[in-house]
Structure formats: structure tokens, C-alpha cells
Motif scaffolding. Structure first.
Motif, short mmCIF file in Angstrom:
data_model
loop_
_atom_site.label_atom_id
_atom_site.label_comp_id
_atom_site.label_asym_id
_atom_site.label_seq_id
_atom_site.Cartn_x
_atom_site.Cartn_y
_atom_site.Cartn_z
N THR A 8 0.85 -1.19 0.00
CA THR A 8 0.00 0.00 0.00
C THR A 8 0.88 1.24 0.00
O THR A 8 2.10 1.16 0.23
CB THR A 8 -0.94 0.05 1.23
N ALA A 9 0.27 2.39 -0.24
CA ALA A 9 1.01 3.65 -0.26
C ALA A 9 1.57 4.00 1.11
O ALA A 9 2.44 4.87 1.23
CB ALA A 9 0.09 4.77 -0.75
N LEU A 10 1.10 3.30 2.15
CA LEU A 10 1.55 3.58 3.52
C LEU A 10 2.54 2.55 4.03
O LEU A 10 2.84 2.51 5.23
CB LEU A 10 0.33 3.63 4.45
N ASP A 11 3.08 1.74 3.15
CA ASP A 11 3.97 0.66 3.56
C ASP A 11 5.15 1.18 4.39
O ASP A 11 5.48 0.61 5.44
CB ASP A 11 4.48 -0.10 2.33
N ALA A 12 5.79 2.24 3.94
CA ALA A 12 6.95 2.79 4.66
C ALA A 12 6.54 3.27 6.04
O ALA A 12 7.30 3.11 7.02
CB ALA A 12 7.59 3.91 3.86
N SER A 13 5.34 3.86 6.15
CA SER A 13 4.86 4.34 7.46
C SER A 13 4.68 3.17 8.42
O SER A 13 5.05 3.26 9.59
CB SER A 13 3.53 5.08 7.29
N HIS A 14 4.11 2.08 7.93
CA HIS A 14 3.90 0.91 8.80
C HIS A 14 5.23 0.36 9.30
O HIS A 14 5.38 0.04 10.48
CB HIS A 14 3.14 -0.18 8.04
N ARG A 15 6.19 0.27 8.41
CA ARG A 15 7.49 -0.30 8.80
C ARG A 15 8.23 0.61 9.76
O ARG A 15 8.90 0.14 10.69
CB ARG A 15 8.31 -0.61 7.55
N SER A 16 8.09 1.93 9.57
CA SER A 16 8.75 2.87 10.50
C SER A 16 8.15 2.79 11.90
O SER A 16 8.81 3.10 12.89
CB SER A 16 8.65 4.30 9.97
N LEU A 17 6.89 2.34 11.98
CA LEU A 17 6.22 2.18 13.28
C LEU A 17 6.47 0.80 13.88
O LEU A 17 5.94 0.48 14.95
CB LEU A 17 4.72 2.40 13.11
N GLY A 18 7.24 -0.03 13.18
CA GLY A 18 7.57 -1.36 13.70
C GLY A 18 6.44 -2.37 13.58
O GLY A 18 6.38 -3.33 14.35
N ALA A 19 5.56 -2.17 12.60
CA ALA A 19 4.42 -3.08 12.44
C ALA A 19 4.88 -4.49 12.09
O ALA A 19 5.86 -4.68 11.37
CB ALA A 19 3.48 -2.56 11.36
N THR A 20 4.15 -5.46 12.62
CA THR A 20 4.30 -6.84 12.16
C THR A 20 3.45 -6.98 10.91
O THR A 20 2.24 -6.77 10.94
CB THR A 20 3.80 -7.83 13.24
N MET A 21 4.09 -7.29 9.78
CA MET A 21 3.39 -7.34 8.50
C MET A 21 2.99 -8.78 8.16
O MET A 21 3.63 -9.74 8.60
CB MET A 21 4.28 -6.77 7.40
N THR A 22 1.93 -8.91 7.38
CA THR A 22 1.46 -10.24 6.97
C THR A 22 0.90 -10.16 5.56
O THR A 22 0.42 -9.11 5.13
CB THR A 22 0.38 -10.76 7.93
N ASP A 23 0.98 -11.27 4.84
CA ASP A 23 0.38 -11.36 3.51
C ASP A 23 -1.11 -11.60 3.68
O ASP A 23 -1.54 -12.60 4.25
CB ASP A 23 1.03 -12.51 2.73
N PHE A 24 -1.92 -10.65 3.20
CA PHE A 24 -3.37 -10.78 3.29
C PHE A 24 -3.96 -10.50 1.92
O PHE A 24 -3.85 -9.38 1.40
CB PHE A 24 -3.94 -9.81 4.33
N ALA A 25 -4.56 -11.51 1.32
CA ALA A 25 -5.20 -11.39 0.01
C ALA A 25 -4.26 -10.79 -1.03
O ALA A 25 -4.68 -9.99 -1.88
CB ALA A 25 -6.48 -10.56 0.12
N GLY A 26 -2.98 -11.17 -0.94
CA GLY A 26 -2.01 -10.70 -1.92
C GLY A 26 -1.41 -9.35 -1.61
O GLY A 26 -0.65 -8.80 -2.42
N TRP A 27 -1.73 -8.80 -0.44
CA TRP A 27 -1.17 -7.51 -0.01
C TRP A 27 -0.31 -7.71 1.24
O TRP A 27 -0.64 -8.53 2.09
CB TRP A 27 -2.29 -6.53 0.34
N ASP A 28 0.74 -6.92 1.37
CA ASP A 28 1.53 -6.90 2.60
C ASP A 28 0.87 -5.88 3.52
O ASP A 28 0.90 -4.67 3.24
CB ASP A 28 2.98 -6.50 2.28
N MET A 29 0.24 -6.36 4.59
CA MET A 29 -0.57 -5.50 5.45
C MET A 29 -0.11 -5.57 6.90
O MET A 29 0.41 -6.60 7.34
CB MET A 29 -2.04 -5.94 5.38
N PRO A 30 -0.32 -4.49 7.67
CA PRO A 30 0.04 -4.52 9.10
C PRO A 30 -0.92 -5.40 9.89
O PRO A 30 -2.14 -5.18 9.86
CB PRO A 30 -0.07 -3.05 9.52
N LEU A 31 -0.38 -6.39 10.57
CA LEU A 31 -1.19 -7.27 11.41
C LEU A 31 -1.41 -6.62 12.78
O LEU A 31 -2.51 -6.62 13.32
CB LEU A 31 -0.48 -8.61 11.57
N ARG A 32 -0.32 -6.07 13.30
CA ARG A 32 -0.38 -5.34 14.59
C ARG A 32 0.83 -4.44 14.65
O ARG A 32 1.83 -4.65 13.95
CB ARG A 32 -0.41 -6.31 15.76
N TYR A 33 0.78 -3.43 15.52
CA TYR A 33 1.92 -2.55 15.73
C TYR A 33 2.61 -2.88 17.05
O TYR A 33 3.83 -2.87 17.14
CB TYR A 33 1.48 -1.08 15.69
#
Length: 371
Positions: A8-33
Motif C-alpha cells: 500500500t502507499a503507507l507501507d513505509a509508514s507501517h514499517r517505520s512504526l515497527g508493524a508486524t506485516m502479513t500477507d493478506f489477500a495478496g497484499w503486505d498488510m500490518p497485522l499489529r503494531y
């Protein structure tokens, strides 16, 4: 060969916040922060900020857009007012649910259909195939939008700090164009948490600016970023169905207890009408399994697919289960035989790896916000 998940367009923001990412329906999405429980409780008591850019936006335009959508979907889209939204479904010819959708009317002859991430291509293909013979155009706009959501009791106060749009006049299941933190947006009063809240459709290039502005405006109100994990427990407490769990192609809307979304009275034919007419009649004479809530007496958590049992027999199946932060107990939604669906029915349990754990049958939802 597997393809890399979409970002997503917010991928860098999620990673800077230390999010745990997961593959969801073909997208890399934040599972939790950080803590799923803290994120869940923030939405229930204050506010949470979500990236939902994996959802699928499909625009339908043209003089016959409303007539086409009323044919392609089970709802009566012709009666959706300008600036309003409607929950509906798209089904197969046999009545099986392809997806549940929200349709927004953006203009006189312009609608936006929002599909679940995992079904977006299927819905797009079905709508495109069904558009033949109608003066209407179906357009894939999945890349044209990022979607942010502010959910929770503090969300109106947070939004009022960043927009001069008429939020007080914006009803539930309505949307209006406006500017939020200097960013053009469709502001919709919709959500999937059981709380008041807003979903903001914006151009992807504006997503980070809006995320930062909402984070700043929300800080005094206790807003925190939230991932998909707490979104699931929030919707489960609110008794909201999830495609692939409570809704599948093996079920009609009547099997799912959502026959109310099927509008037989609308003009003209629609896909699945004949099968759904039969399903409605069956539901009257031979009630299908009913979707109920189950609350654990113990601490073991039921999961999707676990059998529901009574008197030594299988009487149903769990569709979703999780610990409930609000209730402080494990909860589940399950389809059970009609004879066992009355709240308070005794002797009902869930078979958790060979042990029949006792559960209380309750009406849905488990949680309802105070107005």
C-alpha cells in the motif's frame, strides 16, 4: 511461481512504526503494531487509525448504471440516494454469495462498489461480464485509491480538527466529498468495528500526508495505529460477517441470515433471482442453520471449522472465534441447527481437539456501542 505481495502507499509508514506485516489477500498488510489488545481497546474507548488500502474499488458510470447494478447485485441500487451508501451482495446464478459489498452513490450516474480484497478481481470480472446490454461502464479503480479509517468514539472530534466538512450532517452509511488535512477525499461514515467512525478514500499520493495529519490530530484523543488482527476481533464482537468465514459461495444470503438484503420487489430481473426465491421459501418451511454467538465458560479459544456439539452429536460449525478483549472471554460465531439457536439453550459445546468445552448460546452481536 508465487508473486510478491502488493504494497500500500503507507507501507513505509507501517514499517517505520515497527508493524508486524502479513500477507493478506495478496497484499503486505500490518497485522499489529504492538499489542492487539491495546489496539482493540483503543478503538472501543478512544480511536484507532487503519490502513484499508487493500479493499477493491470499482467505479460504475453511465445512464443505466443504477439499472445495471440492480441487475448485477441483490439490492435495489436505484433507491440509493445521492451521497448515500448501501450494504449488499453479489451472488452466483445458484444464489451462492460471491462477496458482500458496499455501494456508494457518488453522483447522478456514478457509483463506487467496494469489494473485499480477496474477492476484488472476482467481483470486477463478474460485473464486467454482467454489464452487457446496459449503457454503463465498469472501471477498475483499485489503483486510484488509498483507504484510511478512523474508528472509535473519539473519531468525530479527531476528524473535526482536520476538516470543515459537515460531519454532524453526515449520517451512518453516507459519504460526501471534502478536504481532510488539505487532501481531497471521499469521507464516508462507514466502518467494520461496531463503533462510530469514518473511512477516507484518497489518491495514493496523498495517503502519507493524511496519515501523519490524522496521527497528529488524534494524539490528544488517544488515537493509535491499528492492524488487521484487532479489526478482526472488533468485527467479531460486533457480529459482523467476514467473507470466507460467515459468507461463502456454499451459502445464500438466506442461509446466512441476511435475506433482508435481497430485494425481490425491485423492477426487472437480477442474477440469482430464481434460486434466491427458492432459498427464501426453503428458509420459511425448513429453517437453515442459524448464525449465533457462543461465549465460552472456560478459557479455550474456538477456531473456524471446529464442530459445535450437543447431546453427543454435531449440530453446527464455528465460523470465527477469538478471545474477546471487551468481554474478557473467548467468543465465536457459529452456524447451528435451528433447534439449538435460541439464546440460553443448554448443553451446547465446541469440540476443541476432542474435548467438548461448554459454551453459552447468545444472540448477536456480542457488543453494541452506546449511542
Amino acid at each position: 511461481m508465487s508473486t510478491a505481495p502488493r504494497l500500500t502507499a503507507l507501507d513505509a509508514s507501517h514499517r517505520s512504526l515497527g508493524a508486524t506485516m502479513t500477507d493478506f489477500a495478496g497484499w503486505d498488510m500490518p497485522l499489529r503494531y504492538a499489542s492487539e489488545r491495546d489496539e482493540h481497546n483503543a478503538v472501543r474507548t478512544r480511536a484507532g487509525l487503519f490502513d484499508l488500502s487493500h479493499m477493491g474499488e470499482i467505479t460504475v458510470t453511465g445512464p443505466e448504471a443504477a439499472a445495471f447494478l440492480s441487475y448485477a447485485l441483490v439490492g435495489n441500487i436505484a433507491t440509493v440516494g445521492n451521497g448515500r451508501a448501501r450494504y449488499t451482495m453479489i451472488v452466483q446464478e445458484d444464489g451462492g454469495i460471491v462477496d458482500d459489498l458496499i455501494v456508494y452513490r457518488l453522483g447522478e450516474a456514478e457509483y463506487m462498489v467496494v469489494a473485499n480484497a480477496g474477492n476484488a478481481q472476482i467481483v470486477l470480472d463478474a460485473l464486467t461480464a454482467r454489464a452487457g446490454g446496459f449503457d454503463a461502464e465498469v472501471r477498475d479503480d483499485r489503483d486510484a485509491y488509498a483507504l484510511l479509517a478512523v474508528q472509535g468514539p473519539e473519531s468525530p472530534a479527531i476528524m473535526k480538527a482536520v476538516t470543515d466538512a459537515d460531519l454532524d450532517g453526515l449520517k451512518y452509511y453516507a459519504g460526501l466529498p471534502g478536504t481532510v488535512a488539505g487532501v481531497p477525499a471521499l469521507i464516508a461514515r462507514t466502518g467494520y468495528t461496531g463503533e462510530d467512525g469514518f473511512e477516507l478514500f484518497v489518491a495514493p499520493e496523498h495517503a502519507e500526508q493524511l496519515w501523519r495529519a490524522l496521527t497528529e490530530a488524534g494524539s490528544p484523543h488517544g488515537l493509535i495505529p491499528c492492524g488487521l488482527s484487532c479489526r478482526d476481533t472488533l468485527r467479531l464482537e460486533a457480529g459482523m460477517p467476514l467473507y470466507g468465514h460467515e459468507l461463502t459461495t456454499a451459502l445464500t444470503p438466506f442461509d446466512a441470515g441476511l435475506g433482508r438484503v435481497v430485494k425481490f420487489e425491485k423492477e426487472g430481473d437480477f442474477v440469482g433471482r430464481e434460486a434466491l426465491t427458492a432459498a427464501a421459501e426453503r428458509a420459511e418451511t425448513a429453517p437453515p442453520r442459524k448464525l449465533v454467538g457462543l461465549i465460552a465458560e472456560g478459557r479455550r479459544v474456538p477456531r473456524a471449522g471446529f464442530p459445535v456439539v450437543a447431546d453427543g452429536k454435531v449440530i453446527g460449525e464455528v465460523t470465527s472465534g477469538a478471545p474477546s478483549p471487551t468481554l474478557g472471554k473467548p467468543i465465536a460465531m457459529a452456524y447451528v441447527d435451528a433447534a439449538f439457536a435460541t439464546p440460553g439453550t443448554e448443553g451446547v459445546g465446541v469440540d476443541i481437539r476432542g474435548t467438548h468445552e461448554p459454551y453459552e448460546v447468545v444472540a448477536l452481536p456480542f457488543y453494541k456501542r452506546q449511542k
